[in-house]
Design an enzyme around this catalytic site. Structure first.
Site, PDB file in Angstrom:
ATOM      1  N   CYS A 279       1.054  -1.299  -0.036  1.00 39.50           N
ATOM      2  CA  CYS A 279       0.026  -0.132  -0.188  1.00 39.50           C
ATOM      3  C   CYS A 279       0.773   1.294   0.058  1.00 39.50           C
ATOM      4  O   CYS A 279       1.323   1.794   1.227  1.00 39.50           O
ATOM      5  CB  CYS A 279      -0.775  -0.140   1.235  1.00 39.50           C
ATOM      6  SG  CYS A 279      -1.914   1.465   1.420  1.00 39.50           S
TER       7      CYS A 279
ATOM      8  N   CYS B 240      -0.526   4.095   2.101  1.00 38.05           N
ATOM      9  CA  CYS B 240      -0.340   3.960   3.614  1.00 38.05           C
ATOM     10  C   CYS B 240       1.140   4.384   3.940  1.00 38.05           C
ATOM     11  O   CYS B 240       1.518   4.773   4.976  1.00 38.05           O
ATOM     12  CB  CYS B 240      -0.640   2.402   4.035  1.00 38.05           C
ATOM     13  SG  CYS B 240      -2.075   1.948   3.329  1.00 38.05           S
ATOM     14  N   ASP B 241       2.044   3.773   3.182  1.00 39.74           N
ATOM     15  CA  ASP B 241       3.602   3.696   3.609  1.00 39.74           C
ATOM     16  C   ASP B 241       4.385   4.580   2.779  1.00 39.74           C
ATOM     17  O   ASP B 241       5.758   4.712   2.991  1.00 39.74           O
ATOM     18  CB  ASP B 241       3.946   2.145   3.520  1.00 39.74           C
ATOM     19  CG  ASP B 241       2.946   1.203   4.435  1.00 39.74           C
ATOM     20  OD1 ASP B 241       2.890   1.706   5.630  1.00 39.74           O
ATOM     21  OD2 ASP B 241       2.771  -0.088   4.255  1.00 39.74           O
TER      22      ASP B 241
END
Ligand code: NDP
Length: 325
Positions: free
Chosen positions: A138, A141-142
């Site tokens: 992701c 997200c990261d």
């Protein structure tokens, strides 16, 4: 541990689940919804959603799911944290027995499945070992952890293009590892990637190993035409190669295809078990859009309502003596 009864249990909290909840709650079915292990579903790990009707300026995925939840709650959906881990569907129109991860038993007259799908992985040992240490599925997200650094992303679908574009905004350099000489992504997404100066597309390339002991330090790729290998120095490695439907707990009870997508009757969300309906990405491997998931969530709730009405009228028609015998 308790035992409860509901007219309608909804499993999952993506666009399909929450839309089913809005419709079921407005039909006064008093639905109970279990959010699952990724509350809000896949849209919580995306950024701009530009193709959901009604948002002319786009909307952030996580915000959209907060709004979906609020709307479902407004009509009285009983929204719960946790997962359904076990099901025993009734084959004769009886109550479906579902068990939550805290051991609670829910006896449901109807069940709407909207468990969605999860990211696929390449299956390399190094990918497993370095997961969370620079390997991620992701980017949204990261990606932030790798700002100003060099990263690689595998895949060539819309997700990979969307994530590569996102990474290009925050990272110094993005290598896109594509196994063929063409991308599966829509033309508009491909164009966006190709226009970004700091994205380098590596065609005909496959990942052999992600390098690094305790964190990602690089990746070794191989050209599947020439056999030539090269190592790229990257600190982040993102996998964006598609998804698998989250339908494992229904195996052996519901009909599914060879990849696990639930099979529903034509023009319907009905599964092979009466009173059990499937919506969203768990049953859709073709469209997989938020708006189509919401559409099938709506269908599932309407069909659940109709099923309960028909069941009730059948029971009313049945002479009392035959009920006793
Ligand atoms: P897709 O299944 O569309 O694409 C998967 C990609 O990963 C393909 O390019 C495939 O390559 C590649 N791939 C698969 N396995 C491997 C492997 N082992 N090694 C290397 N590459 C691999 O998945 P997406 O998640 O991209 O998209 C799913 C659906 O969601 C699509 O319908 C898409 O249109 C939609 N979507 C829409 C968005 C939007 O409109 N904003 C955003 C994101 C997704 P190959 O082509 O060679 O098989």
């Amino acid at each position: 541990m308790k035992e409860e009864r509901t007219q309608c249990l909804i499993i999952g909290s993506g666009p399909a689940g929450y839309t089913a909840a809005v419709y079921a709650a407005r039909a006064e079915l008093k639905p109970m919804l279990y959010k699952g292990d990724q509350p809000g579903g896949q849209l919580t790990i995306t950024t701009d959603v530009e193709n959901y009707p009604g948002y002319p300026d786009g909307v952030q995925g996580p915000q959209m799911m907060v709004d979906f939840e609020k709307q479902a709650a407004r009509f009285g959906t009983d929204i719960r944290h946790g997962m359904i881990t076990e099901v025993k569907f009734s084959e004769n129109g009886g109550l479906h027995r579902c068990v939550s991860d805290s051991g609670d038993v829910i006896l449901a007259e109807t069940v709407i499945i909207s468990t969605g799908a999860s990211a696929k992985w390449l299956g390399l040992d190094s990918e497993k070992r370095l997961n969370g240490k620079g390997v991620s599925a992701c980017a949204v997200c990261d990606g932030f952890f790798f700002r100003g650094q060099d990263v690689a992303i595998v895949g060539a679908g819309d997700t990979a293009c969307e994530e590569a574009s996102y990474l290009a905004k925050i990272c110094k350099k993005v290598y896109m590892i594509v196994r063929r000489d063409a991308m599966r992504a829509s033309q508009i997404m491909q164009n966006r990637v190709k226009k970004q100066k700091n994205i380098e597309i590596l065609w005909h390339s496959e990942t052999e190993e992600i390098l690094g002991k305790d964190e990602v330090e690089g990746v070794r790729i191989v050209n599947n035409q020439t056999g030539e290998k090269q190592e790229l120095a990257v600190q982040g490695f993102f996998v964006a190669i598609g998804h698998t439907p989250n339908t494992g707990i229904f195996k052996g009870q519901l009909e599914m295809d060879e990849t696990g997508y639930l099979i529903t009757a034509p023009d319907s969300t009905a599964t092979n078990i009466a009173g059990v309906f499937a919506s969203g990405d768990a049953q859709d491997k073709i469209y997989r859009q938020a708006v189509t998931a919401a559409g099938t969530g709506c269908m599932a709730a309407l069909e659940a309502e109709r099923y309960l009405q028909e069941k009730e009228s059948k029971e009313e028609e049945t002479p009392k003596e035959s009920l006793v015998s």
